[in-house]
Design a protein around this motif. Sequence first.
Motif, PDB file in Angstrom:
ATOM      1  N   LEU A 141      22.933  25.414 -53.069  1.00  0.00           N
ATOM      2  CA  LEU A 141      22.430  26.578 -52.343  1.00  0.00           C
ATOM      3  C   LEU A 141      20.958  26.833 -52.651  1.00  0.00           C
ATOM      4  N   THR A 142      20.574  26.646 -53.910  1.00  0.00           N
ATOM      5  CA  THR A 142      19.169  26.831 -54.280  1.00  0.00           C
ATOM      6  C   THR A 142      18.282  25.823 -53.554  1.00  0.00           C
ATOM      7  N   THR A 143      18.727  24.568 -53.508  1.00  0.00           N
ATOM      8  CA  THR A 143      17.945  23.539 -52.819  1.00  0.00           C
ATOM      9  C   THR A 143      17.824  23.839 -51.332  1.00  0.00           C
ATOM     10  N   ILE A 144      18.928  24.282 -50.723  1.00  0.00           N
ATOM     11  CA  ILE A 144      18.895  24.614 -49.291  1.00  0.00           C
ATOM     12  C   ILE A 144      17.945  25.776 -49.029  1.00  0.00           C
ATOM     13  N   SER A 145      17.967  26.774 -49.914  1.00  0.00           N
ATOM     14  CA  SER A 145      17.114  27.945 -49.718  1.00  0.00           C
ATOM     15  C   SER A 145      15.630  27.608 -49.850  1.00  0.00           C
ATOM     16  N   GLU A 146      15.309  26.505 -50.507  1.00  0.00           N
ATOM     17  CA  GLU A 146      13.916  26.134 -50.735  1.00  0.00           C
ATOM     18  C   GLU A 146      13.389  25.105 -49.744  1.00  0.00           C
ATOM     19  N   GLU A 147      14.270  24.443 -48.990  1.00  0.00           N
ATOM     20  CA  GLU A 147      13.791  23.383 -48.114  1.00  0.00           C
ATOM     21  C   GLU A 147      13.317  23.936 -46.775  1.00  0.00           C
ATOM     22  N   LEU A 148      12.465  23.182 -46.106  1.00  0.00           N
ATOM     23  CA  LEU A 148      11.907  23.599 -44.822  1.00  0.00           C
ATOM     24  C   LEU A 148      13.005  23.623 -43.759  1.00  0.00           C
ATOM     25  N   PRO A 149      13.246  24.764 -43.128  1.00  0.00           N
ATOM     26  CA  PRO A 149      14.359  24.845 -42.178  1.00  0.00           C
ATOM     27  C   PRO A 149      14.079  24.182 -40.840  1.00  0.00           C
ATOM     28  N   ASP A 150      12.806  24.029 -40.468  1.00  0.00           N
ATOM     29  CA  ASP A 150      12.456  23.515 -39.149  1.00  0.00           C
ATOM     30  C   ASP A 150      12.072  22.040 -39.162  1.00  0.00           C
ATOM     31  N   VAL A 151      12.360  21.343 -40.262  1.00  0.00           N
ATOM     32  CA  VAL A 151      12.108  19.899 -40.354  1.00  0.00           C
ATOM     33  C   VAL A 151      13.460  19.205 -40.492  1.00  0.00           C
ATOM     34  N   PRO A 152      13.931  18.505 -39.469  1.00  0.00           N
ATOM     35  CA  PRO A 152      15.298  17.978 -39.496  1.00  0.00           C
ATOM     36  C   PRO A 152      15.508  16.761 -40.387  1.00  0.00           C
ATOM     37  N   LEU A 153      14.492  15.897 -40.523  1.00  0.00           N
ATOM     38  CA  LEU A 153      14.657  14.642 -41.255  1.00  0.00           C
ATOM     39  C   LEU A 153      13.779  14.634 -42.497  1.00  0.00           C
ATOM     40  N   PHE A 154      14.099  13.738 -43.425  1.00  0.00           N
ATOM     41  CA  PHE A 154      13.342  13.687 -44.675  1.00  0.00           C
ATOM     42  C   PHE A 154      12.827  12.279 -44.943  1.00  0.00           C
ATOM     43  N   LEU A 155      11.821  12.214 -45.807  1.00  0.00           N
ATOM     44  CA  LEU A 155      11.240  10.944 -46.250  1.00  0.00           C
ATOM     45  C   LEU A 155      11.780  10.575 -47.620  1.00  0.00           C
ATOM     46  N   SER A 156      11.754   9.293 -47.929  1.00  0.00           N
ATOM     47  CA  SER A 156      12.068   8.813 -49.272  1.00  0.00           C
ATOM     48  C   SER A 156      10.809   8.201 -49.859  1.00  0.00           C
ATOM     49  N   LEU A 157      10.322   8.814 -50.924  1.00  0.00           N
ATOM     50  CA  LEU A 157       9.097   8.332 -51.552  1.00  0.00           C
ATOM     51  C   LEU A 157       9.262   6.903 -52.056  1.00  0.00           C
ATOM     52  N   HIS A 158      10.444   6.583 -52.557  1.00  0.00           N
ATOM     53  CA  HIS A 158      10.695   5.228 -53.060  1.00  0.00           C
ATOM     54  C   HIS A 158      10.671   4.206 -51.925  1.00  0.00           C
ATOM     55  N   ASN A 159      11.179   4.587 -50.755  1.00  0.00           N
ATOM     56  CA  ASN A 159      11.149   3.669 -49.616  1.00  0.00           C
ATOM     57  C   ASN A 159       9.716   3.421 -49.140  1.00  0.00           C
ATOM     58  N   LEU A 160       8.900   4.469 -49.162  1.00  0.00           N
ATOM     59  CA  LEU A 160       7.494   4.296 -48.791  1.00  0.00           C
ATOM     60  C   LEU A 160       6.814   3.290 -49.712  1.00  0.00           C
ATOM     61  N   CYS A 161       7.070   3.436 -51.013  1.00  0.00           N
ATOM     62  CA  CYS A 161       6.448   2.530 -51.986  1.00  0.00           C
ATOM     63  C   CYS A 161       7.021   1.119 -51.882  1.00  0.00           C
ATOM     64  N   ALA A 162       8.296   1.009 -51.522  1.00  0.00           N
ATOM     65  CA  ALA A 162       8.887  -0.320 -51.357  1.00  0.00           C
ATOM     66  C   ALA A 162       8.239  -1.056 -50.185  1.00  0.00           C
ATOM     67  N   ILE A 222       5.652  21.020 -47.499  1.00  0.00           N
ATOM     68  CA  ILE A 222       6.541  19.990 -48.027  1.00  0.00           C
ATOM     69  C   ILE A 222       7.597  20.649 -48.904  1.00  0.00           C
ATOM     70  N   SER A 223       8.788  20.101 -48.911  1.00  0.00           N
ATOM     71  CA  SER A 223       9.886  20.616 -49.742  1.00  0.00           C
ATOM     72  C   SER A 223      10.841  19.485 -50.061  1.00  0.00           C
ATOM     73  N   GLY A 224      11.823  19.766 -50.890  1.00  0.00           N
ATOM     74  CA  GLY A 224      12.876  18.803 -51.171  1.00  0.00           C
ATOM     75  C   GLY A 224      13.940  18.833 -50.095  1.00  0.00           C
ATOM     76  N   SER A 225      15.006  18.066 -50.292  1.00  0.00           N
ATOM     77  CA  SER A 225      16.128  18.013 -49.363  1.00  0.00           C
ATOM     78  C   SER A 225      17.429  18.073 -50.142  1.00  0.00           C
ATOM     79  N   HIS A 226      18.383  18.858 -49.645  1.00  0.00           N
ATOM     80  CA  HIS A 226      19.667  18.960 -50.335  1.00  0.00           C
ATOM     81  C   HIS A 226      20.522  17.712 -50.123  1.00  0.00           C
ATOM     82  N   VAL A 227      20.126  16.866 -49.172  1.00  0.00           N
ATOM     83  CA  VAL A 227      20.900  15.665 -48.872  1.00  0.00           C
ATOM     84  C   VAL A 227      20.663  14.579 -49.905  1.00  0.00           C
TER      85      VAL A 227
END
Length: 544
Positions: A371-392, A415-420
């Motif tokens: 719930l804390t993670t959900i409350s902190e993430e951007l509500p209007d951004v549907p998808l997320f990035l993976s920093l490790h995938n970018l570096c790979a 920018i925010s985290g993702s609960h997923v």
Amino acid sequence: MGAPVVAPFDLNDFTVIKEGEAEILMHVKNEVFYNKTQVNNRDMSIAVLRTFISKRKEEHEAMLSRKKKTGPKDSGEPIVEPEALTDTVMHDEKSNGECEVSQEISRDEPGSISEDQAAKQEGKGKGELKPPRVLEALSASGLRAIRYAREVDGIGQVVALDNDKVSVESCRRNIKFNGSVACSKVESNLADARVYMLTHPKEFDVVDLDPYGSPSVFLDSAVQSVVDGGILMCTATDMAVLCGGNGEIWVLSVERKILPRDGIEDPSCVSASAMKNTPLKLSYVYQCTGCDSFHLQPIGRTVSKNTSVRYLPGFGPVVAQECSDCGKKYNMGGPIWSAPIHDLEWVTSILADVKSMKDRYPAFGRISAVLTTISEELPDVPLFLSLHNLCATLKCTSPSAVIFRSAVINAGYRISGSHVNPLGLKTDAPMHVIWDIMRCWVKNHPVKAQPPDQAKRKKVARFLPNPERYWGPKVRAGRQITSKHVSLLGAEAINGMHNHDQNEEEPPSLLGAAEAINGMHNHDESEEEPSSKRKKTEESTSNL
């Protein structure tokens, strides 16, 4: 409601499982499904249900306040509060725990209330809000239903369904085992959930779906059973099977089922504008095959002129044929739900409620973190990035999340985290900005060139397959093939091992040996012993 009729049972055949304030009996033969890890989901459902009841009461009181200020339109017309009549089935409590059912619903209009029923409701108390009725459509052991009854204040009745007789018997046994509160509020029925919900339209304020598998097959009937202004709670244990691991597609699935009736965001209002807004919440996704950059293309758009709003198809395509960052082609998918999937006001209320009574949640740490993670993430951004995938993709070392976040914020984006995903990052920065940040990182932390000789060594095979089947040590020297080898490996496997050994003397058919050994074991024990064994026994006797 009286105690359920339960067949006699031996308590020694069961183990007691305690979760929250409920205790259930699980048979040692594991006859009824129970998922211990779902305590997280059950705790979350209880937290949502508590917040729903609280908000339902607040909305009802606000409506009564507005009624008092405006007054009735006609002084001769009795005031009947619609929220007080959310149930189409009335329950008058009797001293013996049974209930009297009154079904005086007009057949002309679904959910309409007859004059007699309205008079009875008004007689009970003007403006009185009835306790909510809850339907647990797939109850199994009944643990969730019993926890609702025992732990959520203000619950009226919980109806638990299952189409398996053993599960219903287990549920009724657990209801009785949990005492008078469970017996007075929970009832267990043997029924097909889809048929039951279709034949009980608009009777439940809360409908809970937690099937073994996907809940999508139950959505059509579930939305018929929940009242206007009620809540539908769905659990998808196998998210990947349901929607490929992305919750946005699951929300789209629910929207497709609910929208023809009421719509997700405003279940009490059916309007043309609500239908027209749906394309604005859906998007196609273009994802690069080379660098995983993704872009969203909304299905619809609006054009405003003065006070009028026109709904038009979305512009497209949003990308060229080739990726501007790496030159590769795009894959196209969707549509996905690209509108917000969380109501932050609700999430904040649920989180506050959970923290205020953390001792009552067995999985407090887990659900409060989500719930804390959900409350902190951007509500209007549907998808997320993976920093490790970018570096790979760049084959570079990864910057810390703090450094990457700071770079995005300094560029003027959110920018925010993702609960997923704990490594996921949500941002409204365009992909070209993300890659510019990564280029700057690589410039300051260059990728080390790989030595040419190391690249050549990569072509050398390092893990070769066995040259033959059954490759490995044979039977130890001096040992004979026994029934143990045959029973463990099988006669064909043992024959295969020896047939592949070309350097040794051809042994007799081991398949025949296996049959002979099996025949020895199946031989009647009362028959005469082999002569060699009998001779050895006679010699031992003569020595005595």
